[in-house]
Write a protein that holds these residues in place. Sequence first.
Motif, PDB file in Angstrom:
ATOM      1  N   ARG A   2      26.522  17.411  -7.093  1.00 32.87           N
ATOM      2  CA  ARG A   2      26.104  16.199  -6.408  1.00 32.87           C
ATOM      3  C   ARG A   2      24.590  16.185  -6.239  1.00 32.87           C
ATOM      4  O   ARG A   2      23.974  17.163  -5.862  1.00 32.87           O
ATOM      5  CB  ARG A   2      26.772  16.124  -5.031  1.00 32.87           C
ATOM      6  N   LYS A   3      23.986  15.037  -6.548  1.00 31.22           N
ATOM      7  CA  LYS A   3      22.542  14.899  -6.435  1.00 31.22           C
ATOM      8  C   LYS A   3      22.139  14.901  -4.968  1.00 31.22           C
ATOM      9  O   LYS A   3      22.757  14.255  -4.127  1.00 31.22           O
ATOM     10  CB  LYS A   3      22.096  13.606  -7.108  1.00 31.22           C
ATOM     11  N   ALA A   4      21.076  15.645  -4.673  1.00 28.53           N
ATOM     12  CA  ALA A   4      20.599  15.717  -3.289  1.00 28.53           C
ATOM     13  C   ALA A   4      20.076  14.354  -2.856  1.00 28.53           C
ATOM     14  O   ALA A   4      19.463  13.635  -3.640  1.00 28.53           O
ATOM     15  CB  ALA A   4      19.497  16.771  -3.181  1.00 28.53           C
ATOM     16  N   PRO A   5      20.328  13.965  -1.613  1.00 25.75           N
ATOM     17  CA  PRO A   5      19.842  12.665  -1.133  1.00 25.75           C
ATOM     18  C   PRO A   5      18.321  12.623  -1.115  1.00 25.75           C
ATOM     19  O   PRO A   5      17.651  13.641  -0.935  1.00 25.75           O
ATOM     20  CB  PRO A   5      20.427  12.567   0.280  1.00 25.75           C
ATOM     21  N   SER A   6      17.767  11.434  -1.300  1.00 25.07           N
ATOM     22  CA  SER A   6      16.324  11.272  -1.310  1.00 25.07           C
ATOM     23  C   SER A   6      15.774  11.370   0.113  1.00 25.07           C
ATOM     24  O   SER A   6      16.514  11.262   1.095  1.00 25.07           O
ATOM     25  CB  SER A   6      15.947   9.923  -1.914  1.00 25.07           C
ATOM     26  N   LEU A  10      17.551  10.194   3.667  1.00 23.13           N
ATOM     27  CA  LEU A  10      17.692  11.171   4.756  1.00 23.13           C
ATOM     28  C   LEU A  10      17.017  10.665   6.024  1.00 23.13           C
ATOM     29  O   LEU A  10      17.550  10.795   7.129  1.00 23.13           O
ATOM     30  CB  LEU A  10      17.078  12.507   4.341  1.00 23.13           C
ATOM     31  N   LEU A  11      15.831  10.073   5.862  1.00 26.98           N
ATOM     32  CA  LEU A  11      15.100   9.558   7.015  1.00 26.98           C
ATOM     33  C   LEU A  11      15.869   8.413   7.668  1.00 26.98           C
ATOM     34  O   LEU A  11      15.945   8.324   8.902  1.00 26.98           O
ATOM     35  CB  LEU A  11      13.715   9.077   6.584  1.00 26.98           C
ATOM     36  N   GLU A  12      16.456   7.556   6.848  1.00 27.16           N
ATOM     37  CA  GLU A  12      17.249   6.447   7.395  1.00 27.16           C
ATOM     38  C   GLU A  12      18.448   6.969   8.176  1.00 27.16           C
ATOM     39  O   GLU A  12      18.760   6.466   9.265  1.00 27.16           O
ATOM     40  CB  GLU A  12      17.705   5.545   6.242  1.00 27.16           C
ATOM     41  N   SER A  13      19.109   7.994   7.623  1.00 24.44           N
ATOM     42  CA  SER A  13      20.256   8.581   8.318  1.00 24.44           C
ATOM     43  C   SER A  13      19.826   9.238   9.629  1.00 24.44           C
ATOM     44  O   SER A  13      20.506   9.118  10.653  1.00 24.44           O
ATOM     45  CB  SER A  13      20.941   9.621   7.419  1.00 24.44           C
ATOM     46  N   ALA A  14      18.688   9.935   9.595  1.00 21.91           N
ATOM     47  CA  ALA A  14      18.200  10.605  10.804  1.00 21.91           C
ATOM     48  C   ALA A  14      17.835   9.591  11.879  1.00 21.91           C
ATOM     49  O   ALA A  14      18.123   9.803  13.064  1.00 21.91           O
ATOM     50  CB  ALA A  14      16.998  11.477  10.462  1.00 21.91           C
ATOM     51  N   ALA A  63      23.622  17.767  14.420  1.00 22.60           N
ATOM     52  CA  ALA A  63      23.489  17.084  13.131  1.00 22.60           C
ATOM     53  C   ALA A  63      22.068  16.558  12.944  1.00 22.60           C
ATOM     54  O   ALA A  63      21.491  16.647  11.854  1.00 22.60           O
ATOM     55  CB  ALA A  63      24.494  15.939  13.032  1.00 22.60           C
ATOM     56  N   LEU A  64      21.483  16.005  14.012  1.00 16.34           N
ATOM     57  CA  LEU A  64      20.111  15.490  13.928  1.00 16.34           C
ATOM     58  C   LEU A  64      19.131  16.634  13.688  1.00 16.34           C
ATOM     59  O   LEU A  64      18.189  16.487  12.890  1.00 16.34           O
ATOM     60  CB  LEU A  64      19.752  14.743  15.205  1.00 16.34           C
ATOM     61  N   ASP A  65      19.330  17.755  14.365  1.00 15.29           N
ATOM     62  CA  ASP A  65      18.458  18.911  14.146  1.00 15.29           C
ATOM     63  C   ASP A  65      18.452  19.292  12.669  1.00 15.29           C
ATOM     64  O   ASP A  65      17.398  19.572  12.086  1.00 15.29           O
ATOM     65  CB  ASP A  65      18.932  20.100  14.983  1.00 15.29           C
ATOM     66  N   GLY A  66      19.635  19.314  12.064  1.00 14.39           N
ATOM     67  CA  GLY A  66      19.728  19.662  10.655  1.00 14.39           C
ATOM     68  C   GLY A  66      19.005  18.677   9.759  1.00 14.39           C
ATOM     69  O   GLY A  66      18.314  19.064   8.810  1.00 14.39           O
ATOM     70  N   LEU A  67      19.153  17.382  10.055  1.00 17.18           N
ATOM     71  CA  LEU A  67      18.483  16.356   9.241  1.00 17.18           C
ATOM     72  C   LEU A  67      16.970  16.460   9.357  1.00 17.18           C
ATOM     73  O   LEU A  67      16.245  16.332   8.353  1.00 17.18           O
ATOM     74  CB  LEU A  67      18.951  14.963   9.674  1.00 17.18           C
ATOM     75  N   LEU A  68      16.465  16.681  10.568  1.00 16.28           N
ATOM     76  CA  LEU A  68      15.019  16.804  10.749  1.00 16.28           C
ATOM     77  C   LEU A  68      14.472  18.014  10.005  1.00 16.28           C
ATOM     78  O   LEU A  68      13.400  17.946   9.382  1.00 16.28           O
ATOM     79  CB  LEU A  68      14.681  16.897  12.237  1.00 16.28           C
ATOM     80  N   GLY A  69      15.196  19.123  10.065  1.00 15.86           N
ATOM     81  CA  GLY A  69      14.771  20.303   9.323  1.00 15.86           C
ATOM     82  C   GLY A  69      14.794  20.067   7.825  1.00 15.86           C
ATOM     83  O   GLY A  69      13.876  20.494   7.101  1.00 15.86           O
ATOM     84  N   ALA A  73      11.605  20.181   5.181  1.00 17.56           N
ATOM     85  CA  ALA A  73      11.676  21.017   3.985  1.00 17.56           C
ATOM     86  C   ALA A  73      11.497  20.188   2.716  1.00 17.56           C
ATOM     87  O   ALA A  73      10.877  20.638   1.749  1.00 17.56           O
ATOM     88  CB  ALA A  73      13.016  21.760   3.951  1.00 17.56           C
ATOM     89  N   GLU A  74      12.033  18.960   2.712  1.00 14.62           N
ATOM     90  CA  GLU A  74      11.878  18.084   1.552  1.00 14.62           C
ATOM     91  C   GLU A  74      10.409  17.696   1.368  1.00 14.62           C
ATOM     92  O   GLU A  74       9.925  17.612   0.228  1.00 14.62           O
ATOM     93  CB  GLU A  74      12.741  16.837   1.732  1.00 14.62           C
TER      94      GLU A  74
END
Length: 357
Positions: A2-6, A10-14, A63-69, A73-74
């Motif tokens: 699966r292609k990693a999300p852009s 990711l920012l929109e989800s966060a 979940a938010l902590d993970g997205l921010l990290g 990293a991205e």
Amino acid sequence: MRKAPSFDSLLESAAALAGELRDEAAGCAAFIADFARNEAQSGDEEFLAENQRFQSAGAKRQALDGLLGELAAELDRLSDEVSEDLDSFRGLTQRERLTGWFSRQRMWRQHSQRVREAPVVERLLDLFAKSDALSGLVSAHRGFAAECHKAAESGVVDIIEHRRRLVDAIDIARMRMKELNAKALTTQGRIGVYGGKADWERLEEERRALKAEAERISSEEQVMRDESHRRERFITMFQIFVDALNGQIALCNVLTRKLMVDTEERLVLYRAQVDTDRPGAKAKISQTIFPHIAAPISLFERGMLVPQDIEQRKNAADLAFEKKFSAFAPAVSIEHDTPLIDLTKKLPRLRLRFGRS
């Protein structure tokens, strides 16, 4: 695979998750404040319902902590790609080397054209925009977490104080029960020993009154003890919530430090590019355009960004980030003390075996 999300997705989800978390956390803080004001008994059903909401807020927080990290990293990954492109400009491609066998001037023209056509400046500007957006999200969430933590902690302190007074009342009730039972026992021992029948009846009536009062206080003590136990469960739930908010403030602080020093490093890359190939592009960088990364841009505008000064802070920021977000730590150790581009040194020139044509 699966292609990693852009980064943008990711920012929109966060951002969406941060909004949901703020709504739930605000509701949790409001319940704590109401609990502190009313001092009413709280039943098991209400605890179960509220515990579910507090647990949901905790899951969203993780979940938010993970997205921010992942977003930070991205940004690092995208910066590394740009840095690699810049490093490639220092050398010649195989085609350019081949051209150099016939014309050195033509070889350098091809090299210059390749550098000019590479959209490095545009990619750096896009990185600044992404850094600004992520910094804005982190800053806004930290502000909310700080206010929510302050309100919730104040409520928890009041609730703990209420429970302390309740525990004191339980202790007083137990001492009173002990005193009444002792008097009743003494009175019972006097019956049949002193006086006549009338005295015995009076003493018996006194003993019964003492026992009745002791039993009444015992019933009240049981009610207070049950309420104390219920409050203890709520206090534990509230304290976990407050500690989690405090943890998010610390996490946002780590992210902010990393984003700022990473922005400084990207600004060094940007300066290296526009100083050599794109003069005038500096006008695209301003605190007005990127308000959430204004601090490093201010240093950039005043010419105060020096690669050697960034190294130590970059190393410390990366280590703090890796401790908080071990899942996003680089698989291979990176030499943090080496700047991407050292502007204090001249780039080595390639030595070819032929002279200029």
